[in-house]
Design a protein around this motif. Structure first.
Motif, PDB file in Angstrom:
ATOM      1  N   SER A  32       0.835  -1.194   0.000  1.00 31.04           N
ATOM      2  CA  SER A  32       0.000   0.000   0.000  1.00 31.04           C
ATOM      3  C   SER A  32       0.871   1.244   0.000  1.00 31.04           C
ATOM      4  N   ALA A  33       0.486   2.227  -0.788  1.00 32.07           N
ATOM      5  CA  ALA A  33       1.219   3.497  -0.826  1.00 32.07           C
ATOM      6  C   ALA A  33       1.141   4.232   0.492  1.00 32.07           C
ATOM      7  N   PHE A  34       0.231   3.808   1.380  1.00 30.43           N
ATOM      8  CA  PHE A  34       0.045   4.500   2.654  1.00 30.43           C
ATOM      9  C   PHE A  34       0.782   3.831   3.812  1.00 30.43           C
ATOM     10  N   ALA A  35       1.423   2.707   3.537  1.00 29.82           N
ATOM     11  CA  ALA A  35       2.227   2.042   4.568  1.00 29.82           C
ATOM     12  C   ALA A  35       3.537   2.819   4.787  1.00 29.82           C
ATOM     13  N   PRO A  36       4.127   2.721   5.982  1.00 28.15           N
ATOM     14  CA  PRO A  36       5.417   3.389   6.215  1.00 28.15           C
ATOM     15  C   PRO A  36       6.459   3.014   5.161  1.00 28.15           C
ATOM     16  N   ASP A  37       6.456   1.755   4.760  1.00 27.11           N
ATOM     17  CA  ASP A  37       7.306   1.292   3.669  1.00 27.11           C
ATOM     18  C   ASP A  37       6.380   0.793   2.558  1.00 27.11           C
ATOM     19  N   PRO A  38       6.191   1.578   1.482  1.00 25.55           N
ATOM     20  CA  PRO A  38       5.223   1.212   0.435  1.00 25.55           C
ATOM     21  C   PRO A  38       5.516  -0.118  -0.246  1.00 25.55           C
ATOM     22  N   GLU A  39       6.750  -0.633  -0.117  1.00 28.40           N
ATOM     23  CA  GLU A  39       7.091  -1.910  -0.749  1.00 28.40           C
ATOM     24  C   GLU A  39       6.965  -3.087   0.216  1.00 28.40           C
ATOM     25  N   GLU A  40       6.561  -2.814   1.435  1.00 29.55           N
ATOM     26  CA  GLU A  40       6.414  -3.880   2.434  1.00 29.55           C
ATOM     27  C   GLU A  40       5.233  -4.780   2.073  1.00 29.55           C
ATOM     28  N   VAL A  41       5.418  -6.081   2.200  1.00 31.57           N
ATOM     29  CA  VAL A  41       4.322  -7.029   2.004  1.00 31.57           C
ATOM     30  C   VAL A  41       3.506  -7.061   3.287  1.00 31.57           C
ATOM     31  N   LEU A  42       2.275  -6.596   3.211  1.00 35.50           N
ATOM     32  CA  LEU A  42       1.458  -6.427   4.415  1.00 35.50           C
ATOM     33  C   LEU A  42       0.803  -7.751   4.815  1.00 35.50           C
ATOM     34  N   PRO A  43       0.689  -7.993   6.116  1.00 37.03           N
ATOM     35  CA  PRO A  43       0.135  -9.273   6.594  1.00 37.03           C
ATOM     36  C   PRO A  43      -1.373  -9.360   6.401  1.00 37.03           C
ATOM     37  N   VAL A  44      -1.868 -10.562   6.538  1.00 31.89           N
ATOM     38  CA  VAL A  44      -3.313 -10.790   6.504  1.00 31.89           C
ATOM     39  C   VAL A  44      -3.946 -10.183   7.745  1.00 31.89           C
ATOM     40  N   ALA A  45      -5.045  -9.467   7.567  1.00 32.73           N
ATOM     41  CA  ALA A  45      -5.749  -8.897   8.715  1.00 32.73           C
ATOM     42  C   ALA A  45      -6.382 -10.001   9.555  1.00 32.73           C
ATOM     43  N   GLU A  46      -6.463  -9.751  10.844  1.00 30.52           N
ATOM     44  CA  GLU A  46      -7.156 -10.692  11.728  1.00 30.52           C
ATOM     45  C   GLU A  46      -8.655 -10.684  11.432  1.00 30.52           C
ATOM     46  N   HIS A  47      -9.248 -11.852  11.494  1.00 29.79           N
ATOM     47  CA  HIS A  47     -10.702 -12.027  11.415  1.00 29.79           C
ATOM     48  C   HIS A  47     -11.309 -11.546  10.089  1.00 29.79           C
ATOM     49  N   LEU A  48     -10.609 -11.803   8.975  1.00 30.63           N
ATOM     50  CA  LEU A  48     -11.214 -11.480   7.688  1.00 30.63           C
ATOM     51  C   LEU A  48     -12.512 -12.240   7.456  1.00 30.63           C
ATOM     52  N   GLU A  49     -12.682 -13.353   8.165  1.00 32.35           N
ATOM     53  CA  GLU A  49     -13.922 -14.122   8.025  1.00 32.35           C
ATOM     54  C   GLU A  49     -15.126 -13.347   8.561  1.00 32.35           C
ATOM     55  N   ARG A  50     -14.878 -12.255   9.287  1.00 35.60           N
ATOM     56  CA  ARG A  50     -15.997 -11.435   9.764  1.00 35.60           C
ATOM     57  C   ARG A  50     -16.577 -10.553   8.658  1.00 35.60           C
ATOM     58  N   SER A  51     -15.845 -10.361   7.577  1.00 40.28           N
ATOM     59  CA  SER A  51     -16.406  -9.643   6.432  1.00 40.28           C
ATOM     60  C   SER A  51     -17.393 -10.561   5.708  1.00 40.28           C
ATOM     61  N   ILE A  52     -18.162  -9.978   4.800  1.00 42.27           N
ATOM     62  CA  ILE A  52     -19.304 -10.691   4.214  1.00 42.27           C
ATOM     63  C   ILE A  52     -19.266 -10.598   2.699  1.00 42.27           C
ATOM     64  N   ARG A  53     -19.519 -11.729   2.070  1.00 42.60           N
ATOM     65  CA  ARG A  53     -19.703 -11.763   0.615  1.00 42.60           C
ATOM     66  C   ARG A  53     -21.124 -12.208   0.290  1.00 42.60           C
ATOM     67  N   LEU A  54     -21.731 -11.512  -0.675  1.00 43.53           N
ATOM     68  CA  LEU A  54     -23.060 -11.869  -1.172  1.00 43.53           C
ATOM     69  C   LEU A  54     -22.897 -12.319  -2.621  1.00 43.53           C
ATOM     70  N   TRP A  55     -23.422 -13.494  -2.936  1.00 44.48           N
ATOM     71  CA  TRP A  55     -23.206 -14.131  -4.231  1.00 44.48           C
ATOM     72  C   TRP A  55     -24.531 -14.351  -4.959  1.00 44.48           C
ATOM     73  N   PRO A  56     -24.574 -14.128  -6.288  1.00 44.16           N
ATOM     74  CA  PRO A  56     -25.828 -14.309  -7.029  1.00 44.16           C
ATOM     75  C   PRO A  56     -26.272 -15.757  -7.136  1.00 44.16           C
ATOM     76  N   HIS A  57     -25.355 -16.717  -6.908  1.00 42.42           N
ATOM     77  CA  HIS A  57     -25.764 -18.122  -6.992  1.00 42.42           C
ATOM     78  C   HIS A  57     -26.155 -18.687  -5.624  1.00 42.42           C
ATOM     79  N   LEU A  58     -26.004 -17.873  -4.559  1.00 39.84           N
ATOM     80  CA  LEU A  58     -26.330 -18.344  -3.210  1.00 39.84           C
ATOM     81  C   LEU A  58     -27.522 -17.630  -2.592  1.00 39.84           C
ATOM     82  N   LEU A  59     -27.880 -16.447  -3.121  1.00 37.26           N
ATOM     83  CA  LEU A  59     -29.019 -15.705  -2.587  1.00 37.26           C
ATOM     84  C   LEU A  59     -29.678 -14.910  -3.713  1.00 37.26           C
ATOM     85  N   HIS A  60     -30.782 -14.271  -3.400  1.00 33.99           N
ATOM     86  CA  HIS A  60     -31.544 -13.528  -4.402  1.00 33.99           C
ATOM     87  C   HIS A  60     -31.054 -12.083  -4.448  1.00 33.99           C
ATOM     88  N   GLY A  61     -29.941 -11.875  -5.152  1.00 32.59           N
ATOM     89  CA  GLY A  61     -29.352 -10.551  -5.278  1.00 32.59           C
ATOM     90  C   GLY A  61     -28.070 -10.631  -6.077  1.00 32.59           C
TER      91      GLY A  61
END
Length: 479
Positions: free
Chosen positions: A281-310
């Motif tokens: 990210s250009a906003f990291a202290p070191d823009p070339e740093e490989v940033l780690p995976v955020a904790e609890h990404l499973e708390r975010s939500i995906r909505l899919w057209p083949h799984l629900l009406h939307g």
């Protein structure tokens, strides 16, 4: 035809079996939805009235959202012009539902046009507090302002600014922020063919970089203890798990919140960030740093057209650590009701007691001849491009006041002295919406024109002729 590079990435993300189900959804009809405007009254009354006109079925994740049948045409019904509902893609109702805005708060919808999420947030706020709703593109900002008006929103400040300009103006100011970020639009491929034509891997990366920038500006405007909802209508991990991971890696005082998921919603995937997304990210202290995976990404939500009406959506609910500080903000200098002589005369002649009390306690701004009732503690506006600084009450003419269409759409029939109610099943209501005069009985003067009790606009009765004050730019041609 879906882009080949898109299809290959989706196949790798989902695996062959689910990918085939995903592809099959593109051959199915899209689902259509509308959201009842609780500012117009009781939902059960609307459902009883709408039973003959629409076939409605509840949307699980939106308290006031409904699917409607393919045979219905809610956009060509008088209720639409009255702001009784907002036509909105069903999945797009989820992000604002998770924002959970409350009356009395200061709330920002940062990328707000055309206004679906703004008007949903406004309903949560019930006219109390300050809703700043912003759109960077001027033409889209005008559409946003029109929808704020149609839905009868009283406490909105509509602005046309870049996120960085808003951050410089407001600083740390908001209790809640909605970031419905501009994205590559993959989730809208079934609904909008143009999104397919505009798609490219390069554009996905461009959108991801822009989302990083927007999130940085939003972070600076969010109070400690505040909530931010980030959403997109794309499947690209670069713009979803990637955007959230890059953001949270830089801001340790932000965290993902566990929220209920409804049937058909799936969790965000950490492995998709690792395998398919930019990790710098250009906003990291070191823009070339490989940033780690955020904790609890499973708390975010995906909505899919083949799984629900939307259609396809992504939602992440985040909160900032800490408690709301006491900060001395610069407020706009406003006028009082006592200074509004023309308004006082109109109110005495036309309004019921409750609205007269609201006006007596209000704060006012004038822009030329235009008079606005502004939200309490309106922030200073100098330096902002403002399209709508609150509720437009009307025009100050010489020795008289002419009420605005925006004000009419906020009113109930109990708020005014004179009402002419038309039936949605009668041609007269559509004659009014075309700008025609019609015959009516009653006392002379200003009348609130309603359809089945819902405010539509103003008319002025002279003898038995109701002169039409429906705005020329809004007049219909479809009936």
């Amino acid at each position: 035809m879906l882009p080949l590079a898109f299809c290959e990435r989706m196949r790798r993300m989902l695996g062959q079996a689910e990918y085939e189900a995903f592809l099959k959804s593109y051959d199915e009809n899209k689902y259509q939805g509308l959201r009842f405007n609780i500012g117009k009254g009781k939902q059960e009354d609307f459902l009883a009235l709408a039973e003959d006109a629409f076939s409605l079925e509840k949307i699980p994740w939106a308290e006031h959202g409904f699917y409607y049948g393919a045979e219905a045409a809610p956009g060509k019904h008088a209720y639409h012009e009255a702001g009784v509902y907002y036509i909105q893609e069903p999945s797009a109702m989820a992000p604002a539902a998770y924002l959970q805005a409350r009356p009395g708060e200061r709330v920002l919808d940062l990328c707000a046009a055309p206004g679906g999420k703004t008007t949903q947030i406004a309903a949560q706020m019930r006219g109390e507090g300050l809703l700043v709703t912003n759109e960077i593109h001027p033409a889209r900002a005008r559409i946003l302002s029109e929808n704020v008006e149609r839905m009868g929103v009283r406490n909105a400040l509509v602005t046309n600014a870049a996120p960085a300009d808003l951050r410089r103006h407001f600083g740390m100011f908001f209790h809640r922020i909605m970031v419905d970020a501009p994205c590559s639009g993959e989730g809208m491929f079934r609904k909008q063919e143009m999104a397919v034509d505009e798609w490219s891997l390069e554009n996905v990366r461009t959108c991801a970089a822009r989302q990083d920038e927007i999130l940085e500006e939003a972070y600076a405007m969010l109070l400690p203890g505040g909530r931010m909802v980030y959403s997109t209508c794309t499947f690209a991990p670069d713009e979803n798990e990637g955007s959230i991971s890059r953001f949270l890696a830089i801001h340790s005082d932000m965290h993902l919140v566990e929220v209920p998921k409804y049937e058909g919603m799936s969790p965000g995937r950490a492995d998709w960030y690792e395998d398919f997304a930019i990790r710098e990210s250009a906003f990291a202290p070191d823009p070339e740093e490989v940033l780690p995976v955020a904790e609890h990404l499973e708390r975010s939500i995906r909505l899919w057209p083949h799984l629900l009406h939307g259609e396809g959506h992504f939602v992440a609910v985040m909160e900032k650590d800490g408690a709301c500080p006491l900060i001395d903000y610069k407020w706009e200098k406003t006028a009082t009701y006592k200074e509004q002589k023309e308004l006082q005369k109109f109110a005495k002649d036309c309004l019921a007691k409750d609205w007269m009390e609201t006006l007596a306690q209000g704060q006012y701004l004038t822009f030329g001849e235009q008079l606005y009732l502004v939200p309490k503690d309106m922030p200073a506006l100098k330096g902002l491009k403002v399209l709508r600084p609150g509720l437009h009450l009307g025009t100050l003419k010489k020795n008289r006041f002419e009420p605005s269409h925006a004000w009419a759409l906020t009113l109930y029939k109990e708020d005014v002295r004179h009402v002419t109610d038309l039936s949605s099943k009668d041609e007269t209501v559509y004659a009014y919406l075309r700008g025609e005069t019609f015959t009516a009985d009653g006392e002379p003067g200003w009348h609130l024109i309603t359809v089945d009790g819902y405010a539509l606009g103003w008319g002025k009765l002279t003898g038995t002729t109701m002169k039409n004050h429906y705005p020329k730019g809004l007049r219909i041609t479809y009936k």
